[in-house]
Design a protein around this motif. Structure first.
Motif, PDB file in Angstrom:
ATOM      1  N   ASN A  54       0.686   5.348   5.566  1.00 11.57           N
ATOM      2  CA  ASN A  54       0.325   6.232   6.664  1.00 11.57           C
ATOM      3  C   ASN A  54       0.570   7.712   6.356  1.00 11.57           C
ATOM      4  O   ASN A  54       1.085   8.450   7.189  1.00 11.57           O
ATOM      5  CB  ASN A  54       1.073   5.814   7.931  1.00 11.57           C
ATOM      6  N   GLU A  55       0.227   8.111   5.130  1.00 11.35           N
ATOM      7  CA  GLU A  55       0.323   9.517   4.765  1.00 11.35           C
ATOM      8  C   GLU A  55      -0.782   9.861   3.775  1.00 11.35           C
ATOM      9  O   GLU A  55      -1.255   9.009   3.042  1.00 11.35           O
ATOM     10  CB  GLU A  55       1.691   9.855   4.177  1.00 11.35           C
ATOM     11  N   ASP A  56      -1.205  11.118   3.790  1.00 14.46           N
ATOM     12  CA  ASP A  56      -2.168  11.590   2.798  1.00 14.46           C
ATOM     13  C   ASP A  56      -1.451  11.746   1.467  1.00 14.46           C
ATOM     14  O   ASP A  56      -0.302  12.201   1.427  1.00 14.46           O
ATOM     15  CB  ASP A  56      -2.769  12.932   3.208  1.00 14.46           C
ATOM     16  N   ARG A 121      -6.083   8.712   1.720  1.00 14.01           N
ATOM     17  CA  ARG A 121      -6.048   9.373   3.035  1.00 14.01           C
ATOM     18  C   ARG A 121      -5.488   8.408   4.065  1.00 14.01           C
ATOM     19  O   ARG A 121      -5.900   7.253   4.125  1.00 14.01           O
ATOM     20  CB  ARG A 121      -7.443   9.800   3.437  1.00 14.01           C
ATOM     21  N   LYS A 122      -4.598   8.897   4.884  1.00 15.32           N
ATOM     22  CA  LYS A 122      -4.027   8.033   5.914  1.00 15.32           C
ATOM     23  C   LYS A 122      -5.075   7.573   6.910  1.00 15.32           C
ATOM     24  O   LYS A 122      -4.971   6.506   7.475  1.00 15.32           O
ATOM     25  CB  LYS A 122      -2.856   8.711   6.621  1.00 15.32           C
ATOM     26  N   ASP A 123      -6.114   8.382   7.113  1.00 10.96           N
ATOM     27  CA  ASP A 123      -7.177   8.024   8.041  1.00 10.96           C
ATOM     28  C   ASP A 123      -8.430   7.538   7.312  1.00 10.96           C
ATOM     29  O   ASP A 123      -9.516   7.558   7.875  1.00 10.96           O
ATOM     30  CB  ASP A 123      -7.538   9.227   8.922  1.00 10.96           C
ATOM     31  N   GLY A 124      -8.275   7.098   6.071  1.00  6.64           N
ATOM     32  CA  GLY A 124      -9.421   6.662   5.280  1.00  6.64           C
ATOM     33  C   GLY A 124      -9.886   5.261   5.664  1.00  6.64           C
ATOM     34  O   GLY A 124      -9.347   4.621   6.575  1.00  6.64           O
ATOM     35  N   ASP A 125     -10.903   4.795   4.945  1.00  3.12           N
ATOM     36  CA  ASP A 125     -11.461   3.462   5.204  1.00  3.12           C
ATOM     37  C   ASP A 125     -10.486   2.341   4.860  1.00  3.12           C
ATOM     38  O   ASP A 125     -10.616   1.233   5.365  1.00  3.12           O
ATOM     39  CB  ASP A 125     -12.744   3.259   4.388  1.00  3.12           C
ATOM     40  N   THR A 126      -9.543   2.625   3.968  1.00  2.00           N
ATOM     41  CA  THR A 126      -8.580   1.625   3.525  1.00  2.00           C
ATOM     42  C   THR A 126      -7.225   2.301   3.345  1.00  2.00           C
ATOM     43  O   THR A 126      -7.171   3.497   3.038  1.00  2.00           O
ATOM     44  CB  THR A 126      -9.038   0.983   2.191  1.00  2.00           C
ATOM     45  N   PRO A 127      -6.139   1.560   3.521  1.00  2.17           N
ATOM     46  CA  PRO A 127      -4.822   2.155   3.286  1.00  2.17           C
ATOM     47  C   PRO A 127      -4.482   2.242   1.794  1.00  2.17           C
ATOM     48  O   PRO A 127      -3.466   2.811   1.421  1.00  2.17           O
ATOM     49  CB  PRO A 127      -3.868   1.189   4.005  1.00  2.17           C
TER      50      PRO A 127
END
Length: 140
Positions: A54-56, A121-127
């Motif tokens: 959960n972080e960039d 990216r924390k808000d990406g398509d995958t963790p």
């Protein structure tokens, strides 16, 4: 080796993805090469860059390219290690194309080190985090 020969860049300095030098008949730039299979090595990748969830992440480092001629799935396989941990492989196509140049680079400089970036990216398509290599390319 074909029209392109890829050489290792062992200096961990920040460069744009493509840097072109036009001082001779040869043009040199860096090319980004994606690593495959990272989903199987997420723990090792996170340990290598110290990233949690959960972080960039944008972590510059050095990777070692290690040919695996005895790999049971692909005799051209090239493993990618960061900080002594396997983080994935070159794609079959990249391994077949670059294998000879990688082996020659290892003989020349004693190792297969190159610049790498771990990113996600924390808000990406995958963790999952991805690994990208930066290799110098010489073209004519």
């Amino acid at each position: 080796m074909g029209l392109l020969s890829r050489l290792f860049n062992t200096e961990p300095r920040r460069l744009p993805q493509t840097e072109t030098f036009e001082g001779s008949a040869r043009i040199t730039h860096e090319e980004r090469i994606d690593v495959v299979g990272e989903s199987n090595y997420q723990d090792a990748i996170r340990e290598a860059c110290g990233a949690g969830f959960n972080e960039d992440v944008l972590y510059e480092c050095m990777a070692e390219l290690i040919p695996e001629p005895s790999n049971p799935y692909d005799s051209n396989a090239v493993r990618v290690d960061i900080q002594g941990r396997c983080v994935g492989y070159l794609s079959r196509e990249d391994a077949a194309e670059l294998g000879q140049a990688i082996s020659e680079g290892i003989q020349r400089q004693g190792n297969g080190m190159c610049r790498a970036v771990i990113a996600g990216r924390k808000d990406g398509d995958t963790p999952n985090l991805g690994v990208f290599l930066h290799l110098k390319v010489d073209g004519h």
